[in-house]
Design an enzyme around this catalytic site. Structure first.
Site, short mmCIF file in Angstrom:
data_model
loop_
_atom_site.label_atom_id
_atom_site.label_comp_id
_atom_site.label_asym_id
_atom_site.label_seq_id
_atom_site.Cartn_x
_atom_site.Cartn_y
_atom_site.Cartn_z
N ASP A 535 41.48 38.09 43.23
CA ASP A 535 41.66 36.65 42.67
C ASP A 535 42.29 37.10 41.33
O ASP A 535 41.78 38.13 40.80
CB ASP A 535 40.27 36.12 42.64
CG ASP A 535 40.14 34.89 41.96
OD1 ASP A 535 40.77 33.91 42.55
OD2 ASP A 535 39.72 34.75 40.76
N GLU A 537 42.64 35.37 37.36
CA GLU A 537 42.54 34.51 36.06
C GLU A 537 43.43 34.20 35.43
O GLU A 537 44.24 35.19 34.83
CB GLU A 537 41.18 34.91 35.28
CG GLU A 537 39.90 34.99 35.98
CD GLU A 537 39.28 33.55 36.40
OE1 GLU A 537 39.83 32.51 36.05
OE2 GLU A 537 38.64 33.76 37.68
N HIS A 676 34.33 32.20 38.74
CA HIS A 676 35.36 32.01 37.73
C HIS A 676 35.46 33.11 36.93
O HIS A 676 36.06 33.16 35.74
CB HIS A 676 34.87 30.91 36.70
CG HIS A 676 35.16 29.45 37.44
ND1 HIS A 676 36.24 29.12 38.13
CD2 HIS A 676 34.18 28.65 37.44
CE1 HIS A 676 35.77 27.79 38.58
NE2 HIS A 676 34.59 27.58 38.26
N ASP A 681 34.97 36.16 41.94
CA ASP A 681 35.49 35.05 42.94
C ASP A 681 36.05 35.98 43.98
O ASP A 681 36.08 35.65 45.26
CB ASP A 681 36.63 34.41 42.41
CG ASP A 681 35.93 33.39 41.23
OD1 ASP A 681 34.76 33.16 41.33
OD2 ASP A 681 36.75 32.53 40.84
#
Length: 721
Positions: A535, A537, A676, A681
Site C-alpha cells: 500500500d 500513502e 491509513h 493497510d
C-alpha cells in the site's frame, strides 16, 4: 444465468403476457372478418386506441414495479444470503445473516443462523480436541524456536530448490549486514521465507557441496557434510557448512535428501586479522635477524679473544644484553597485540580422491566437451582439500590447455607419496614454457562465464601444497602435478556407515520442504504463489497532477502465511510540502519526510523486495498508477501480475452494498489496525486476501489467470487514474 439476465427475461415475459393475448385475438378476428366488417372494426376501435395503449402502458409499469420488488426481495435477497453463508462457512465463523426482506426470507435467515450456531458449537469441541492433541507438538516447536534464536551461528534451512524455509535471528542479522544500497532500506534484507538462497550464496558452490554430500550418502559415510568458502555481496568471505535433511523412509527404501541446513560464519575479519598478524610476524622475523647477527658477532669475539681487556669484554656483553632485551620486548609486544586473536585457516575437509576426480571429470566434460579418463588411481586415498576451489582449479587448467594447445583428451592419476598425494593432470601434446605456466599460476581463474577472484597459486597455498609442470618424454606426454595433504589414517571414514537409530532427530516438518520454485505462471494455483501485499500513502489523489508517494509499506505471503516480520516500511521525501487535509488522514507531517530517501532510491529497493512475486493491493489501480508515473525517472518497471482485493470483492460479493477495505474486513472477520498507514493497510489487505482464497476456490477460481479474468469483468475494473 446471472440475476441481471433473469430480470431482463422476466420483463420481456411480462410484456408478452400483457400484449400478446390482445394482439393474437385482434389478428384472428381481423383475419375472419369480411371487408365491410373490417371497416366497421376500424371505425369502432380507432377512437379508443390511445386509451387502450395508455392503460396497457400503465399496467406494464405497475407489473414492472411488482416484478422489481419481488426480484429484489426474493432473488437478490437470497443471493445476498448465499454470499453471507459462504462467508460463515469459509472466512468468518462469527458472521451472521441479517434477517431482512419478506417473512419467508427472514425465517430462512433465522434458521440459517441457528444452524451456524450449532455448527460453531461442534467446531469448538473439535478445536479443543485438536488443541489438546497438538499441545506436545507446539511445545517441541517452541523449544526449537528458542534453540534457534539463541544459537550464536547463523542457521538457514532450505528445500532442494534452495528456497529458504527456516532461519534464525542470527542469520537475519548477518545477512542484513551484507545488504547494500537500496536493499538495506526499510528493514529490507537478503534473507526471507520462500526466497532463494542463491541470491545470497553462489549456486555453483552449493550444487558442488550437494554433489559431495550425495556421493557420501551413496557410499554410506557417517559424516555426510560439506564445507566451503564463498564470497557474498561486498566481498565478504563466508564459511559455510552444509548438512543434509533426510526424508523418512521404510525399511525397503533408501533415504532421500529433502533439503539441507546451512550454518554460515562471516570470516572476513578473521582473515584480515590473520593477514595483519602474518605481516607483523614477518616484521618480527626480519627485525630479529639483525639482533641475532649482532649477538652472533659479539659471542664470536668473546670466544676468539678470551684475553681481551675487561672494558672491551663488558662492552660486548652489554651489546648481547641490549639485543636480547630488544628481542624480548619485540616478542612481548607481538604476543600482547595478538594474544586474544584466534588463528583462522581456510577450512579443509576430508574428501575421497576418486570422488573429487569424478566431480572434476563431470564439470570438464559438461563445460569443455573434453573427454577424460582415469589411470593409476588409488581408490582408497583420502585428501584434505576444499573441494570446490580445487575442482575449479582443475577445470581452469583444462580450459587453458584446450584454448592454447587444443588437447583432445585429459587423463587423471592419483597416487600416495608418504603423507602427501600426487594428483596428476596428463595430456599428450606440445611442451609449454615455464613463463606460460607462471602466468597461468598467477592469473585470476576463469572457466567460460564463471570466474573466481583466486589464482591457482592462492588455492595451492591455502591447501599447504605445491604444483609443478613436468614431461614424460618417452611417452610424449606432459602433466601438471598437484601435491596435496592426505588424511591421517586415524581420521579416515572408510567402512563407516550410517546407523538409522543414531541420526540427528528430524524435527523439520514444514510444508515448505515440498515447496517448488515459483514464477508468475498464470495457470499456477493461487495457493502455490508467493505474494507481496503493498500500500502507498500519497500527498493527494491525482498522480498525473503532481501528487507524490510519501510512504510504501509491504509484506510477503508465502505458503498461505502473512509474514509480518518480513516487511518493507519506508517513508519517502516527496520534495514538496504536504497538504494539511492529507496529514489529518495518514498522520504524516513535513518534518517526518524531510531527510528521508527520495523515490529514486526507495522504488528500486521496493522492486527488489517484491521481485518474483505477484503484487496484491486494495484499489490497486491507484497505487500502480503512482508507480508507473515514476518508471521513467527511476528506470524501475513493475511488470508482474497484480491482484486487487477491491475487484475480487466485486467477484465474490457482487450483491453487497460496499467494497471499501473496512467493510470487506468486517465481513471477513479481519481486525483492522494501523488504518491509513501504508504498512497497516497492507497488513489488513493481506489478511483479507488470505480469507478470500478459499471463497474464490468455492466458485471455481483457483488459478492466477482465472482470478485476473474474473477481476477484469467487474464494474470497478473500469475505474482509471
Amino acid at each position: 444465468m446471472n440475476a441481471r439476465i433473469r430480470f431482463i427475461v422476466s420483463v420481456i415475459v411480462l410484456g408478452m403476457l400483457m400484449t400478446g393475448p390482445f394482439l393474437i385475438t385482434a389478428v384472428l378476428i381481423w383475419a375472419d372478418a369480411q371487408p365491410a366488417e373490417q371497416t366497421l372494426l376500424i371505425q369502432l376501435i380507432a377512437p379508443h386506441l390511445s386509451l387502450g395503449a395508455l392503460m396497457t402502458t400503465f399496467g406494464f409499469i405497475v407489473g414492472l414495479l411488482v416484478i422489481r420488488y419481488l426480484f429484489r426481495q426474493y432473488v437478490q435477497g437470497l443471493l445476498k444470503m448465499a454470499e453471507s453463508l459462504r462467508l460463515m462457512l469459509s472466512a468468518n465463523r462469527n458472521f451472521r445473516v441479517t434477517p431482512e426482506g419478506p417473512p419467508e426470507v427472514q425465517l430462512l435467515a433465522q434458521a440459517t443462523n441457528d444452524l451456524a450456531q450449532q455448527r460453531d458449537g461442534l467446531m469448538d469441541d473439535v478445536d479443543a480436541q485438536i488443541a489438546a492433541a497438538k499441545s506436545s507438538v507446539e511445545e517441541e516447536k517452541n523449544r526449537l524456536a528458542a534453540l534457534m534464536s539463541e544459537l550464536a551461528q547463523a542457521v538457514v534451512v532450505c528445500n532442494r530448490d534452495g528456497r529458504i524455509l527456516l532461519y534464525n535471528s542470527r542469520a537475519r542479522l548477518q545477512f542484513s549486514g551484507l545488504a547494500q544500497a537500496g536493499t538495506a532500506l526499510a528493514s529490507g534484507a537478503l534473507i526471507g521465507l520462500g526466497r532463494s538462497i542463491f541470491s545470497i550464496l553462489e549456486r555453483n558452490q552449493i550444487d558442488h557441496a550437494l554433489e559431495v554430500v550425495r556421493q557420501r550418502l551413496h557410499k554410506g559415510a557417517a559424516a555426510a557434510i560439506a564445507n566451503f568458502i564463498t564470497t557474498a555481496r561486498g566481498g565478504q568471505l563466508l564459511r559455510v557448512q552444509l548438512v543434509p535433511v533426510l526424508s523418512s523412509r521404510d525399511e525397503s527404501q533408501q533415504r532421500e535428501m529433502s533439503g539441507y541446513v546451512l550454518t554460515v560464519e562471516n570470516i572476513t575479519r578473521s582473515l584480515e586479522q590473520e593477514s595483519r598478524r602474518d605481516q607483523v610476524l614477518q616484521s618480527l622475523t626480519d627485525g630479529s635477524r639483525g639482533c641475532l647477527a649482532n649477538i652472533r658477532v659479539a659471542v664470536g669475539n668473546l670466544m676468539d679473544y678470551p684475553d681481551m681487556e675487561l672494558e672491551i669484554r663488558e662492552r660486548f656483553v652489554s651489546i648481547i644484553s641490549d639485543e636480547v632485551v630488544r628481542m624480548s620486548q619485540r616478542l612481548d609486544q607481538t604476543m600482547t597485540e595478538f594474544a586474544d586473536s584466534l588463528k583462522t585457516r581456510w577450512p579443509l575437509e576430508d574428501v575421497l580422491g576418486i570422488d573429487l576426480i569424478a566431480a572434476a571429470q563431470r564439470r570438464i566434460e559438461a563445460r569443455l566437451k573434453l573427454p577424460s579418463k582415469m589411470e593409476e588411481i588409488d581408490e582408497g586415498l583420502w585428501l584434505r582439500a576444499e573441494s570446490f576451489s580445487l575442482v575449479f582449479s582443475i577445470c581452469f587448467l583444462a580450459s587453458r590447455l584446450v584454448d592454447h594447445y587444443q588437447i583432445k583428451e585429459l587423463r587423471f592419476r592419483l597416487l600416495p607419496f608418504g603423507k602427501l598425494a600426487y594428483l596428476d593432470l596428463i595430456w599428450a601434446g606440445h611442451a609449454m614454457s615455464s613463463e606460460t605456466f607462471y602466468t597461468w599460476e598467477t592469473d585470476a581463474m576463469q572457466v567460460g562465464n564463471e570466474s573466481s577472484p583466486l589464482s591457482l597459486r592462492d588455492v595451492i597455498d591455502r591447501h599447504g601444497g605445491e604444483i609443478w609442470y613436468d614431461r614424460e618424454k618417452a611417452a610424449h606426454r606432459a602433466f601438471f602435478r598437484f601435491v596435496l595433504p592426505v588424511v591421517p589414517p586415524e581420521n579416515m571414514a572408510v567402512g563407516e556407515s550410517v546407523d538409522v537409530g543414531d541420526v540427528r532427530p528430524e524435527y523439520y516438518d514444514f510444508d515448505l520442504f515440498h515447496f517448488r520454485d515459483q514464477s508468475a505462471d498464470l495457470d499456477r494455483p493461487l495457493s502455490d504463489l508467493v505474494y507481496t501485499v503493498f500500500d502507498t500513502e500519497t500527498t493527494g489523489l491525482e498522480p498525473a497532477a503532481g501528487d507524490e508517494i510519501i510512504q510504501i509499506g509491504a509484506l510477503r505471503i508465502v505458503n498461505g502465511r502473512l509474514l509480518r516480520n518480513e516487511n518493507f516500511n519506508q517513508l519517502v521525501d516527496p520534495e514538496r510540502f504536504l497538504r494539511p487535509e492529507g496529514t489529518r488522514i495518514h498522520g504524516i507531517t513535513d518534518d517526518m519526510v524531510r531527510g528521508q530517501p527520495h523515490i529514486d532510491v526507495v522504488l528500486p529497493a521496493f522492486h527488489d523486495f517484491c521481485s518474483d512475486t505477484v503484487l496484491v493491493a486494495h484499489n490497486a489501480a491507484f497505487d500502480m498508477r503512482f508507480l508507473q508515473m515514476k518508471e521513467e525517472r527511476t528506470g524501475v518497471a513493475f511488470s508482474q501480475p497484480v491482484l486487487d482485493t477491491l475487484l475480487l470483492s466485486g467477484v465474490l460479493h457482487a450483491n453487497q452494498d460496499s467494497h471499501q477495505l473496512d467493510c470487506i474486513a468486517e465481513r471477513l472477520g479481519v481486525s483492522v489496525t494501523g488504518r491509513h498507514s501504508a504498512l497497516g493497510d497492507a497488513c489488513t489487505t493481506g489478511e483479507v486476501f488470505l480469507k478470500m482464497l478459499p471463497l474464490l476456490a468455492q466458485i471455481g477460481i483457483v488459478t492466477l489467470r482465472q482470478a485476473l479474468e474474473a477481476s477484469e469483468k467487474t464494474y470497478f475494473a473500469r475505474v482509471k487514474y
